[in-house]
Design a protein around this motif. Structure first.
Motif, PDB file in Angstrom:
ATOM      1  N   UNK A 272       0.888  -1.231   0.083  1.00  0.00           N
ATOM      2  CA  UNK A 272       0.054   0.202  -0.154  1.00  0.00           C
ATOM      3  C   UNK A 272       1.113   1.168   0.051  1.00  0.00           C
ATOM      4  N   UNK A 275       2.625   1.764  -3.273  1.00  0.00           N
ATOM      5  CA  UNK A 275       1.749   1.889  -4.370  1.00  0.00           C
ATOM      6  C   UNK A 275       0.963   3.117  -4.558  1.00  0.00           C
ATOM      7  N   UNK A 276       0.629   3.756  -3.373  1.00  0.00           N
ATOM      8  CA  UNK A 276       0.074   4.993  -3.267  1.00  0.00           C
ATOM      9  C   UNK A 276       0.826   6.092  -3.929  1.00  0.00           C
ATOM     10  N   UNK A 279       0.903   6.098  -7.485  1.00  0.00           N
ATOM     11  CA  UNK A 279      -0.156   6.064  -8.276  1.00  0.00           C
ATOM     12  C   UNK A 279      -0.523   7.668  -8.353  1.00  0.00           C
ATOM     13  N   UNK A 315       4.837   0.480 -11.336  1.00  0.00           N
ATOM     14  CA  UNK A 315       3.584   0.028 -10.377  1.00  0.00           C
ATOM     15  C   UNK A 315       3.691  -1.743 -10.667  1.00  0.00           C
ATOM     16  N   UNK A 319       4.060  -4.622  -7.726  1.00  0.00           N
ATOM     17  CA  UNK A 319       2.958  -5.848  -7.603  1.00  0.00           C
ATOM     18  C   UNK A 319       3.954  -7.174  -7.507  1.00  0.00           C
ATOM     19  N   UNK A 379      -7.222 -14.860  -5.103  1.00  0.00           N
ATOM     20  CA  UNK A 379      -6.235 -13.512  -5.335  1.00  0.00           C
ATOM     21  C   UNK A 379      -5.239 -13.995  -6.265  1.00  0.00           C
ATOM     22  N   UNK A 382      -6.152 -15.156  -9.930  1.00  0.00           N
ATOM     23  CA  UNK A 382      -6.458 -13.727 -10.707  1.00  0.00           C
ATOM     24  C   UNK A 382      -5.194 -13.155 -11.070  1.00  0.00           C
ATOM     25  N   UNK A 383      -3.972 -13.182 -10.140  1.00  0.00           N
ATOM     26  CA  UNK A 383      -2.832 -12.676 -10.445  1.00  0.00           C
ATOM     27  C   UNK A 383      -2.161 -13.288 -11.760  1.00  0.00           C
ATOM     28  N   UNK A 386      -4.156 -12.727 -14.927  1.00  0.00           N
ATOM     29  CA  UNK A 386      -4.011 -11.248 -15.393  1.00  0.00           C
ATOM     30  C   UNK A 386      -2.670 -11.166 -16.062  1.00  0.00           C
TER      31      UNK A 386
END
Lengths: 489, 123
Positions: A272, A275-276, A279, A315, A319, A379, A382-383, A386
């Protein structure tokens, strides 16, 4: 009782088992000795009875010899046979004494009494008869005494017959008793031995189980912990070594669970925090790039585009690196559940739609009518999907086509991502899934990749005990296929 | 144009949304967390909320539960945005009244502006 046994140390449990088995063996031995004694008693009785029978027969022979000797002397006046008379009388007295001492049978004793009652009279008659014959008494005297004596002899022999018959009966009876006892002892020893062996086996199994059962429980627990379920605790609270071990394992699992939570919190926070701000940079650059702060010069646009791409890479790397860190340190614990692959894939395509639209690529979704399920961590799955989809998009020219198909067969589910992009050279396929490995092709210089995406996808599918395969033709396109189990293990 | 409430705890990030939406012609107000958002819901009366998920004091999920959007504000549109969440987890947000979901790090300003327009036009 059971509880006290469970609290014994392992050595104590084994010793208790041995002690109980030794006790059982002692019982069997004591029973065996008692049986032998019981049989010996019957045999002794048989010997006694046989001896009495022999004595009775011998007595009969002696008495007959005496009668014959007297009769012969009276008839012939030849005293040859009379010499033995006294010794015969003596021997017969000893035999009578033996019978009286040894036999307990009333019939025998009554017959012996009868015999001995008429004995003095018989003896007196015999002596008188012998004296008469010796002094050459008139025949009338002998003729008077003789039948009297014969009548008594007959009586005496009848008594002896009675004794012999009674002893024959007693001997036969005792033989039967001895045989029966032997058979019973054989039968009972067999039963007692079998029961004892069965008890010993049961005892051994019980003692072994009491030791192995908790060990097996602990084995299951460590397997669960190995699979990443740190919340598990065992309920073994005995005071033996296994109990102590179980307590230590519980403490360890609790510690690992605490560390696992701390790890999750740290990674969550770190991702977090990283990434914040990235972003925020993206948004500010975006405002410039998309003309919200007025028209840009050609030069400004070039710089902004570069900054934009770098930010995108950053970014992505944040991840990927966080996930790689988690998977490499074995810190990924999958939260497996039954997942509807249709809605999962639909969600992923929906999220990437803006990028696909920008590249003018079409993405078609092929799913069968009945839902397809897989047991997986939503999760992470999904990764990895993706990653496959974003790779397909990156290595396909603008205007290209992408197809995602979801298929279900018995017990397994399959997700295929196919593109009509640049493809992969056969020589590159082997290092496709390597960490930080990048493949050179006509698009790779334009694509901001970090060589982590496929490595991660592979790691994640491996953790699910699934398979990921690739099929590619340079210049024509690539298909990645993920295969997963549709059922919980 | 619409009244948009941005609920976001990071100041710079919040500033970017504020700038963008004002430039797009919307009336914008801001909240730092769910608690502030609840107050603004009454005073500002937004048409649309951009709702962050992880925030101190009261997070996005708690806000949706407290506001009871579905019952009390049937015309309010809500775009939930975060930096990572699995699509499956999103179902819970939609059940609580969220209209759309977006991933902050993969949405450009223009894409967000379009999403806002699209969301306002829906329902």
């Amino acid at each position: 009782m059971r509880r006290r046994f469970a609290d014994l140390p392992i050595g104590g449990k084994i010793l208790t088992g041995y002690a109980l088995i030794a006790g059982l063996m002692l019982v069997v031995i004591i029973y065996g000795l008692a049986s032998v004694a019981w049989m010996e008693e019957a045999e002794r009785e048989l010997v006694r009875t046989t001896n009495v029978r022999k004595a009775a027969r011998q007595l009969d022979v002696d008495v007959l010899s005496i009668i014959v000797a007297i009769e012969y002397f009276v008839d012939t006046r030849d005293s040859a046979l009379l010499d033995e008379l006294e010794s015969r009388r003596h021997a017969s007295a000893a035999l009578r004494e033996q019978i009286r001492r040894v036999s307990t049978r009333p019939v025998t004793l009554a017959a012996l009494d009868g015999y001995e009652k008429i004995l003095p009279e018989r003896r007196d008659l015999a002596d008188r008869l012998i004296a008469a014959a010796r002094t050459n008494a008139p025949n009338a005297e002998i003729a008077r005494l003789r039948p009297e004596r014969r009548a008594l002899d007959d009586q005496a022999r009848q008594f002896l017959r009675g004794i012999i018959d009674d002893q024959e009966k007693a001997t036969a009876n005792q033989q039967r008793v001895t045989r029966e006892r032997a058979a019973r002892v054989r039968r009972n020893m067999m039963t007692v031995s079998l029961v004892a062996i069965a008890l010993m086996i049961a005892l051994t199994i019980a003692v072994t189980r009491s030791i192995t059962r908790p060990i097996r429980k602990l084995q299951q627990m460590t397997e669960q912990v190995g699979k990443g379920d740190f919340s598990i605790q065992n309920d073994i609270d005995t005071k033996d070594e296994i109990g102590a071990f179980a307590g230590a394992l519980n403490a360890m699992a609790a510690d690992v669970a605490r560390l696992d939570r701390a790890k999750d919190e740290f990674i969550g926070l770190a991702s977090h925090q990283l990434r914040t701000p990235a972003t925020a940079v993206k948004n500010f650059i975006g405002l410039l790039k998309e003309g919200y702060a007025g028209e840009l010069t050609e030069e400004q646009r070039t710089y902004i585009d570069q900054a934009w791409e770098s930010n995108e890479q950053q970014l992505e790397i944040v991840d990927s690196l966080l996930t790689v860190a988690r998977s490499d340190s074995g810190m990924i614990s999958l939260k497996r559940q039954r997942i509807d692959l249709h809605s999962l894939v639909k969600g992923i395509v929906e999220q990437q739609k803006p990028t696909l639209v920008e590249r003018r690529q079409t993405c078609r979704l092929y799913v069968p009518h009945s839902p397809v399920y897989a047991v997986a961590d939503a999760e992470y799955l999904t990764m990895s999907i993706e990653n496959l989809l974003s790779n397909a998009s990156k290595y396909t020219r603008p205007g290209g086509r992408i197809l995602i198909a979801v298929l279900g067969t018995d017990g397994s589910a399959c997700i295929a991502v196919r593109d009509n992009g640049v493809g992969i050279a056969p020589g590159d396929i082997s290092r496709l899934f390597g960490k930080f490995s990048r493949i050179d092709n006509e698009l790779s210089t334009q694509v901001g990749g970090n060589g982590i995406g496929l490595y991660l996808a592979r790691r994640i599918i491996d953790l699910h005990e699934g398979r990921i395969d690739v099929e590619s033709r340079p210049g024509q396109g690539t298909t990645f296929t993920i295969r997963l189990s549709a059922e919980a293990e | 144009m619409a009244r948009v409430l941005v609920v976001e705890d990071d100041l710079r990030l919040k500033m970017t949304y504020d700038i963008l939406l004002k430039k797009e012609g919307h009336t914008v107000d801001r909240a730092l967390n769910g608690e502030e958002a609840l107050e603004k819901l009454a005073s500002f009366k937004p048409d649309l909320i951009l709702l962050d998920i992880s925030m101190p004091k009261m997070n996005g999920m708690q806000f949706l539960e407290a506001a009871r959007v579905r019952d009390n504000h049937p015309n309010l549109r809500i775009i939930v945005f975060s930096n990572r969440s699995s699509p499956l987890e999103m179902e819970k947000f939609f059940e609580l009244g969220a209209t759309k979901y977006m991933l902050k790090s993969s949405t450009s300003p223009k894409q967000l502006a379009a999403l806002v327009q699209e969301t306002l036009a829906s329902k």
